[in-house]
Design a protein around this motif. Sequence first.
Motif: not given
Length: 233
Positions: A202-217
Amino acid sequence: PRVTPLLRSIGDPTPCLVAYVDRTGADFEVRDDAGRRETGQVSGADWPIHKTASADWSERHFQTAVENTWEQNAAEIANAAHEMWQRCGAEVMLLVGDARERKAVRDRLPGPLRAVTAESEHGARSTGSGSARLERDIAQVRAAHETEHVREVLDRYHAATHDDGGGNAISGVPALVEAAREHQIDTLLVTPDGQDTGREVWIGPEGDQLAVRSTELQYLGAARPAPARADDA
């Protein structure tokens, strides 16, 4: 968007600085996947430049002066080549011209540049001296450097995976996601068609917004996480 296929198709476009040298100077151009672009030239002394066949003392003195001119010009060409190499971003250099002139210039190059310099006997400084053989030599120099670069990176990775590597190498999607969030990735190796490349993260708009699960973001400030393949992320 899919990013990995683009990276796989462009490879590592190694820029090559080509120096066309003769006794009076050199012309420089950079060759890469975009084609060629002239980057400048250098001119040395143009007299005395030609030897004579006489054995007379004065003529021998003149021939010594010619030799000195050649040596001085070779040093100027080497200095200009080094400056050009640093400025244009090339990773390798190819010397084109007469064998004696190529050697004279190469011997005067700084060690780091000399180590990535090759020579071609096909072509000369004169206009229209290019040939299919010279094009082949340029392609081979670029390809050889790319192959060597990949080998060095893989060797560094394999060395770092051992106990003496200081734990600087990691593998697997969860560990890479964490490293990306901490801005701790220096070199990323992606195996095409690897078993984890298509894994969903799962990713967000920023380059360091990554996670294995969406809830982590949510803890990283991403209000609307989106799924992505691990290799693209």
